[in-house]
Scaffold this motif. Structure first.
Motif, PDB file in Angstrom:
ATOM      1  N   ALA A  42       0.808  -1.223   0.000  1.00  0.00           N
ATOM      2  CA  ALA A  42       0.000   0.000   0.000  1.00  0.00           C
ATOM      3  C   ALA A  42       0.839   1.269   0.000  1.00  0.00           C
ATOM      4  N   HIS A  43       2.043   1.213   0.560  1.00  0.00           N
ATOM      5  CA  HIS A  43       2.802   2.452   0.767  1.00  0.00           C
ATOM      6  C   HIS A  43       4.155   2.509   0.065  1.00  0.00           C
ATOM      7  N   THR A  44       4.492   1.496  -0.728  1.00  0.00           N
ATOM      8  CA  THR A  44       5.788   1.507  -1.410  1.00  0.00           C
ATOM      9  C   THR A  44       5.924   2.678  -2.370  1.00  0.00           C
ATOM     10  N   ALA A  45       4.890   2.958  -3.158  1.00  0.00           N
ATOM     11  CA  ALA A  45       4.986   4.042  -4.146  1.00  0.00           C
ATOM     12  C   ALA A  45       5.248   5.384  -3.472  1.00  0.00           C
ATOM     13  N   ALA A  46       4.503   5.685  -2.402  1.00  0.00           N
ATOM     14  CA  ALA A  46       4.704   6.954  -1.693  1.00  0.00           C
ATOM     15  C   ALA A  46       6.087   7.008  -1.057  1.00  0.00           C
ATOM     16  N   VAL A  63      16.918   2.547   0.224  1.00  0.00           N
ATOM     17  CA  VAL A  63      16.440   3.352   1.344  1.00  0.00           C
ATOM     18  C   VAL A  63      15.059   2.884   1.782  1.00  0.00           C
ATOM     19  N   VAL A  64      14.177   2.658   0.826  1.00  0.00           N
ATOM     20  CA  VAL A  64      12.804   2.246   1.142  1.00  0.00           C
ATOM     21  C   VAL A  64      12.790   0.856   1.784  1.00  0.00           C
ATOM     22  N   GLN A  65      13.592  -0.062   1.263  1.00  0.00           N
ATOM     23  CA  GLN A  65      13.664  -1.394   1.870  1.00  0.00           C
ATOM     24  C   GLN A  65      14.126  -1.309   3.315  1.00  0.00           C
TER      25      GLN A  65
END
Length: 205
Positions: A42-46, A63-65
């Motif tokens: 749900a929040h990966t794109a943001a 960074v996101v991971q």
């Protein structure tokens, strides 16, 4: 709310989303770690947009991971009833800051250009070349102006406009009162206006 595939989706009412996120977090805490995948989807794109906007550049995915891993490890401290996205994006911002510092050089301008342009060009290739040239020039001016803002100003503009978060979400993501968001945003927009007009001057957070 929950879709047929079992993922989270931003519904018309913010409360529904918070409830769905809370249910997923409760399942993780109860020993069902696979429920965390719903939050990730749900929040990966943001999270990626935020990492790029804050200067992660080519390291945005790493960074996101890392941010999702740290958020998972910190779920025990997540405040019940709060929205997950602002809390996650605070972690993304911190991870990005650490990555940029460790890399020595700031790669924010190139990253923000990719964010602002998006997957589709603003002006089709078939358009008037003169118009396309003007659009490129304006984008260049805006990107240069964003790079001149203070970190606090850049953050509030990114959350509020590039990530389209409301004032409450922006305040939670930054970790400050809504009044502070308004004042920082006013100063940031005024500073952007000065820079775009070529007036220069000193910028303050």
């Amino acid at each position: 709310m929950r879709t047929r595939e079992g993922t989270l989706e931003r519904g018309p009412e913010g409360g529904r989303l918070v409830d769905a996120e809370g249910a997923a977090i409760a399942r993780v805490r109860a020993g069902e770690p696979e429920a965390y995948a719903e939050l990730v989807r749900a929040h990966t794109a943001a999270a990626l947009r935020a990492a790029v906007a804050f200067g992660a550049g080519a390291d945005a995915e790493d960074v996101v991971q890392s941010a999702f891993l740290k958020a998972y490890q910190a779920l025990g401290r997540f405040r019940e009833g709060a929205a997950f996205r602002p809390w996650l994006l605070r972690i993304v911002a911190n991870e990005t800051r650490n990555t940029v510092r460790s890399a020595v050089r700031l790669r924010a301008v190139a990253g923000r250009e990719a964010l602002l342009l998006g997957p589709e060009p603003l002006i089709p290739e078939s358009a008037d070349p003169a118009l396309a040239a003007v659009a490129r020039e304006r984008r260049g001016v805006l990107l240069a102006a964003l790079a001149e803002l203070t970190e606090e100003q850049r953050q509030v503009v990114t959350y509020r406009y590039l990530l389209e978060m409301d004032e409450a979400e922006t305040a939670e993501a930054i970790g400050c009162p809504r009044g502070t968001v308004k004042s920082r945003l006013n100063r940031a927009l005024a500073r952007l206006g000065q820079l775009i007009r070529g007036e220069g001057g000193e910028g303050h957070g």
